[in-house]
Design a protein around this motif. Structure first.
Motif, short mmCIF file in Angstrom:
data_model
loop_
_atom_site.label_atom_id
_atom_site.label_comp_id
_atom_site.label_asym_id
_atom_site.label_seq_id
_atom_site.Cartn_x
_atom_site.Cartn_y
_atom_site.Cartn_z
N GLN A 80 -1.86 -0.37 -2.96
CA GLN A 80 -2.21 -0.91 -4.18
C GLN A 80 -3.41 0.27 -4.52
O GLN A 80 -4.55 -0.04 -4.13
CB GLN A 80 -2.90 -2.23 -4.26
CG GLN A 80 -2.91 -2.93 -5.66
CD GLN A 80 -2.98 -4.32 -5.32
OE1 GLN A 80 -3.81 -4.74 -4.89
NE2 GLN A 80 -2.20 -5.29 -5.91
N ASP A 135 2.19 0.87 -5.59
CA ASP A 135 2.27 -0.03 -6.69
C ASP A 135 1.12 -0.76 -6.97
O ASP A 135 0.57 -1.64 -6.35
CB ASP A 135 3.40 -1.07 -6.30
CG ASP A 135 3.78 -2.25 -7.33
OD1 ASP A 135 3.09 -2.08 -8.28
OD2 ASP A 135 4.54 -2.92 -6.93
N ALA A 136 0.38 -0.60 -8.35
CA ALA A 136 -0.98 -0.90 -8.68
C ALA A 136 -0.46 -2.40 -8.89
O ALA A 136 -1.46 -3.22 -8.97
CB ALA A 136 -1.23 -0.21 -9.89
N PHE A 175 1.30 -4.49 -7.25
CA PHE A 175 1.86 -5.30 -6.48
C PHE A 175 1.39 -6.74 -6.25
O PHE A 175 0.11 -6.82 -6.18
CB PHE A 175 1.71 -4.42 -5.08
CG PHE A 175 2.43 -5.13 -3.86
CD1 PHE A 175 3.73 -5.16 -3.94
CD2 PHE A 175 1.50 -5.59 -2.82
CE1 PHE A 175 4.32 -5.78 -2.64
CE2 PHE A 175 2.08 -6.16 -1.83
CZ PHE A 175 3.46 -6.28 -1.56
N THR A 176 2.09 -7.65 -6.01
CA THR A 176 1.75 -8.91 -5.72
C THR A 176 2.31 -9.48 -4.41
O THR A 176 3.48 -9.75 -4.45
CB THR A 176 2.10 -10.18 -6.80
OG1 THR A 176 2.99 -9.74 -7.07
CG2 THR A 176 1.14 -10.10 -8.04
N SER A 206 -3.24 -7.40 5.04
CA SER A 206 -3.59 -6.08 4.20
C SER A 206 -5.19 -5.69 4.73
O SER A 206 -5.90 -6.32 5.53
CB SER A 206 -3.93 -6.63 2.93
OG SER A 206 -4.86 -7.53 2.78
#
Length: 885
Positions: free
Chosen positions: A767, A792-793, A795-796, A803
């Motif tokens: 992200q 993917d900015a 992304f959830t 992370s």
RNA sequence: GCACGGAUAGCUCAGCGGUAGAGCGUCUGUCUUACACACAGAUGGUCGGGGGUUCGAAUCCCUCUCCGUGCACCA
């Protein structure tokens, strides 16, 4: 480009290149080439003993000299590294005598006589003498062998004679009967420097003597050497000592020898320390330096009770005559006991002078010897004190100064046969000193030879053709650097400085680098008797000369002893392998050497490695300028292994495995540039493998014949890119950060994989907090071994996705239920705790007005920034923890 | 006795007034097509003791201890 072998074979490569360098006369210095544009650089080798074999000490010393010489060549200097060997008087004669005795050729040196033995030693020298020279060649030493000298060559001998006569005529050399250090094993006088003090467990014997004029009054005397009592000629007390002052002028009876109990006067002498022992001193002028002086003050007779070999003579009396000195000591104590004189014996620790070479206690002995008052002392002392000549590390300057301040005359005559014969002849009362024998009948030459160091001290100029004013002397004297061990600072270095001033009118070298002493892992000195000294040639055979050089340089910090560990040599070998393989990797990419770098096509990785190379060049150059050899190797190691191989080569695969031919070629151009510069930087340290690769990679091909075309030895030493070049390539300091951020992201991503024990290709999601060009993403993907890497900015992550916070954004390792949520929570919790602790520390500091009011703005800003950073990190970590549920 | 050098992670050492570092070793993965003499990750330290200076000390000062070296040396 020819193909490199799969494995590097030093045993084949090293001798091949050494022979080639010799054939091409690469090491030969030509004074006529010296000019303003091509300055001279010179070193004279500390000549190893001609009988010697290579030790790790030599490896250290000569590797340093070779590094200095090779770098100077690359800097475009005309280099003379002048080699040779030392005849090493006493040592060599001992070795050969022993060998001859072992072989049964002789029982004693007299069997051959002077000329016979000297002839045998020459024979031996011709046969075995050059071993160490051949060993130095194996190490890669780039000496000018065409100028090899030996301190006992005819020319050299002439220099020694000339110097002796000169000093004699100046009145600085004289002959005298003095107390000298006598070695009963080598049967020769020694200089003070050849005597080492050792702590001893001895016995202090107390015995008593009766005052003849006052029967019933006894004096108690303490001594560690009862065997020389027969040599006593007085008893001394301090005149201020109230206990004994009234006895001065009276007599006592000497207890030994029993058959000759002579009367000894009681004399007054200030030298006697009345707090020591009993305050009564027996005076033995023939066997003790201080006693000799007392004897002179009181005009006492001198009775020498010992033969030169340390056995007692007839004057010691019938009970002791013929006995060896230590046996005689015990016997003398027994005799004292038998006649009721012995009071007590007690253990006693004292220091005793030992012959450095023969390792036996020396005797102070009165004998006729030659002495030298040192010449040019003041200039020699000043030149170091005022910094004109530099010592590295400079603390040795103090040691030198101290010694120079308390100079004692040098006993230069030796009672051995292998050496420069003293050029003095006698006929009756006549004495003649001259280079050649005097004319006329009946002259007899002095039988003694000169101390070995009396020839070594002329080394820097006697090897260059002195007394002729040769072109070599003009070009290369004074020499640039001297590299030697601190153990011979007085023996050799100090004396060379004095000789330099006395006969050349100038200092002999500008810098002296003192190496450390090599020790084993337990911190012990390397020695033959301990058997802890590895054979360098075996190390070369199993690891290569380059590896040995690198290993020993890596562990040799300036001014400290060296703790030798074979592991370092192994590491040197591994390093060479790494270098070899990195070159092979380049070759596998195919194509010719790329020389043109297009600035427009440089990636962030390219820019990064070019900047890192610049730093490495700066660091290595600076380290060499300051004789910090281990720092230089550390820089090289870090740059090449950690930066070039681990990061740059891996990152460059993103381009090399792609299909953009232009960018590929450009990457190869960067690689070729970096490798070429690297080989140059490494060459002084690793001459063989770098030369092999230089040619193997074809880097020599577009170089001028005498600047790397023929040999890497003469390729120009790398210079960092200057401001113009940096501008040309568009290199800015912040370019380093771009790549660093990327690599940090990789490290964090790999950390995640490792934490969750993933060792296969796996999906990562980044992200990003900034826009990332495709190239950057591809490098990230490759280095993370990600398949795929999604950027993917929006992304959830699902709950529990591991992370990490990176400089480029947050990186996720989606594992779809594979992970242990508990473990991840623990991991994040740990990081969080650290962040909290750090934040608390900074916050506390910033809350302290005492701190904020007194600290410079810069420090304050730093702390503020640190606080914000930790706060942000803490917030994200809390989010992460929350996301885990 | 005097002088000098050293004491920081298990080892070898760097840092020498502002968030304790490197290499090796150890542990855990990995034969990921340059390299297993390799790669990746991790572990690991109240900076010899005590005192002082400073807002702040591994870093400066004093002192002690231990190791090493040189010089001097008293029987």
């Amino acid at each position: 480009m020819p193909e490199l072998d799969k494995t590097y074979l030093p045993a084949e490569v090293e001798p091949r290149w050494y022979q080639r360098w010799l054939d091409d006369k690469c090491f030969e210095a030509d004074p006529s080439r010296v000019s303003e544009k091509r300055p001279a650089y010179s070193i004279v080798i500390p000549p190893p003993n001609v009988t010697g074999i290579l030790t790790l000490g030599h490896v250290l010393n000569n590797t340093i000299q070779d590094i200095l010489a090779r770098r100077a060549r690359m800097q475009g200097k005309e280099v003379l590294w002048l080699p040779g060997t030392d005849h090493a008087g006493i040592a060599t004669q001992n070795v050969v005598e022993k060998t001859l005795k072992k072989q049964g050729v002789i029982k004693h040196r007299d069997d051959l006589g002077r000329e016979g033995l000297v002839a045998k030693i020459w024979e031996w020298k011709e046969k075995h003498g050059g071993i160490i020279i051949e060993q130095l060649k194996k190490l890669g030493a780039s000496c000018d062998w065409s100028r090899e000298r030996f301190t006992f060559d005819d020319d050299y001998n002439a220099c020694v004679m000339r110097v002796f006569v000169d000093l004699y005529q100046k009145g600085l050399i004289y002959r005298g009967k003095r107390m000298v250090n006598w070695c009963p094993s080598s049967l020769t006088a020694l200089s003070d420097e050849e005597v080492v003090m050792k702590a001893q467990n001895a016995i202090m014997y107390h015995f008593k003597v009766e005052v003849v004029e006052e029967p019933g009054t006894w004096l108690e005397i303490a001594t560690t050497r009862p065997e020389v009592i027969p040599g006593d000629t007085a008893i001394a007390v301090n005149p201020k000592d109230e206990r004994y002052a009234h006895l001065i002028g009276k007599n006592v009876r000497r207890p030994l020898p029993v058959e000759n109990q002579a009367l000894l006067p009681i004399v007054a002498d200030e030298h006697v320390d009345f707090t020591f022992g009993t305050g009564v001193l027996k005076v033995t002028p023939a066997h003790d330096k201080a006693d000799f002086e007392i004897g002179q003050r009181h005009d006492l007779p001198v009775i020498d009770v010992m033969h030169p070999n340390g056995t007692l003579n007839e004057l010691a009396g019938k009970d002791l005559a013929g006995m060896e000195r230590f046996a005689a000591r015990k016997r003398a104590a027994e005799l004292l006991a038998e006649i009721g004189s012995l009071v007590k014996e007690e253990p006693y620790q004292n220091n005793l002078g030992y012959s450095e070479r023969a390792d036996v206690p020396i005797e102070s002995r009165l004998s006729e010897q030659w002495f030298l008052k040192y010449p040019s002392v003041k200039e020699s002392q000043d030149v170091v004190a005022n910094g004109e000549m530099k010592f590295h590390p400079d603390r040795w300057a103090k040691v030198y100064d101290h010694w120079m301040t308390g100079l004692q005359d040098w006993c230069i005559s030796r009672q051995v046969w292998w050496g420069h014969r003293i050029p003095v002849w006698y006929r009756g009362e006549e004495t003649y000193c001259g280079i050649d024998a005097p004319k006329g009948e009946g002259w007899e030459q002095d039988p003694d030879v000169l101390d070995t160091w009396f020839s070594s001290w002329l080394w820097p100029f006697a090897t260059m053709g002195w007394p002729e004013k040769t072109s070599t002397l003009k070009a290369f004297y004074p020499t640039t650097d001297l590299v030697t061990g601190p153990d011979i600072i007085f023996f050799w270095v100090a004396r060379m400085i004095m000789a330099g001033f006395e006969w050349m009118g100038e200092l002999p070298f500008k810098n002296v680098y003192f190496t450390g002493i090599i020790r084993d892992k337990q911190g012990r000195k390397m020695s033959k008797s301990l058997g802890n000294s590895p054979d360098p040639l075996e190390l070369i055979a199993s690891y290569s000369a380059d590896a040995l050089r690198f290993g020993i340089m890596r562990s040799a910090p300036l001014g400290q002893d060296i703790c030798f560990d074979e592991k370092n040599v192994e590491l040197g070998r591994n390093f060479c392998t790494k270098l070899w393989n990195a070159a092979r990797f380049r070759q596998m990419q195919g194509g010719a050497t790329e020389t043109e770098i297009d600035p427009a096509l440089l990636s962030s990785d390219d820019k990064w490695i070019l900047l890192r190379l610049n730093t490495a060049i700066d660091e290595v150059s600076a380290a060499l300028d300051e004789y910090r050899f281990s720092d230089a190797t550390a820089s090289l190691y870090r740059f090449f292994w950690s930066e070039y191989c681990d990061w740059y080569v891996e990152a460059s695969k993103a381009v090399l495995q792609g299909s953009d031919e232009k960018r590929k070629a450009n990457t190869l151009a960067v690689i070729d540039f970096v490798l070429g510069q690297t080989l140059r930087l490494f060459h002084p340290f690793l001459p063989f493998i770098t030369e092999e690769l230089w040619h193997g990679m074809g880097f020599n091909q577009d170089m001028p014949e005498n600047q790397g075309g023929n040999s890497l030895m003469f390729a120009p030493w790398p210079k960092p890119l200057d401001a113009d070049e940096l501008a040309h390539f568009g290199l800015l300091p912040e370019d380093e950060k771009a790549a660093n951020d990327k690599y940090e992201t990789v490290v964090l991503g790999r950390g995640l994989k490792s934490t969750f024990n993933i060792n296969k290709k796996v999906r990562f999601v980044l992200q990003p907090n900034q826009e990332l060009p495709a190239h950057e993403v591809e490098v990230l993907r490759l280095l993370l071994n990600a398949e795929p890497l999604e950027v993917d900015a929006a992304f959830t992550p699902t709950k529990g996705t591991p992370s990490a916070l990176t400089p480029l954004g947050t990186i996720f390792l989606p594992l779809d239920g594979l992970i242990d949520v508990e473990a991840e929570r623990a991991r994040v919790g740990k990081e969080l705790a650290k962040a909290e602790a750090e934040l608390e520390k900074v916050a506390a500091k910033l809350a302290d007005t005492n701190f904020t009011s007194k600290v410079p703005q810069k420090v304050l800003d730093e702390h503020q920034q640190r606080k914000t950073d930790w706060q942000e990190k803490l917030a994200k970590l809390r989010e992460m923890l929350a996301a885990l549920g």
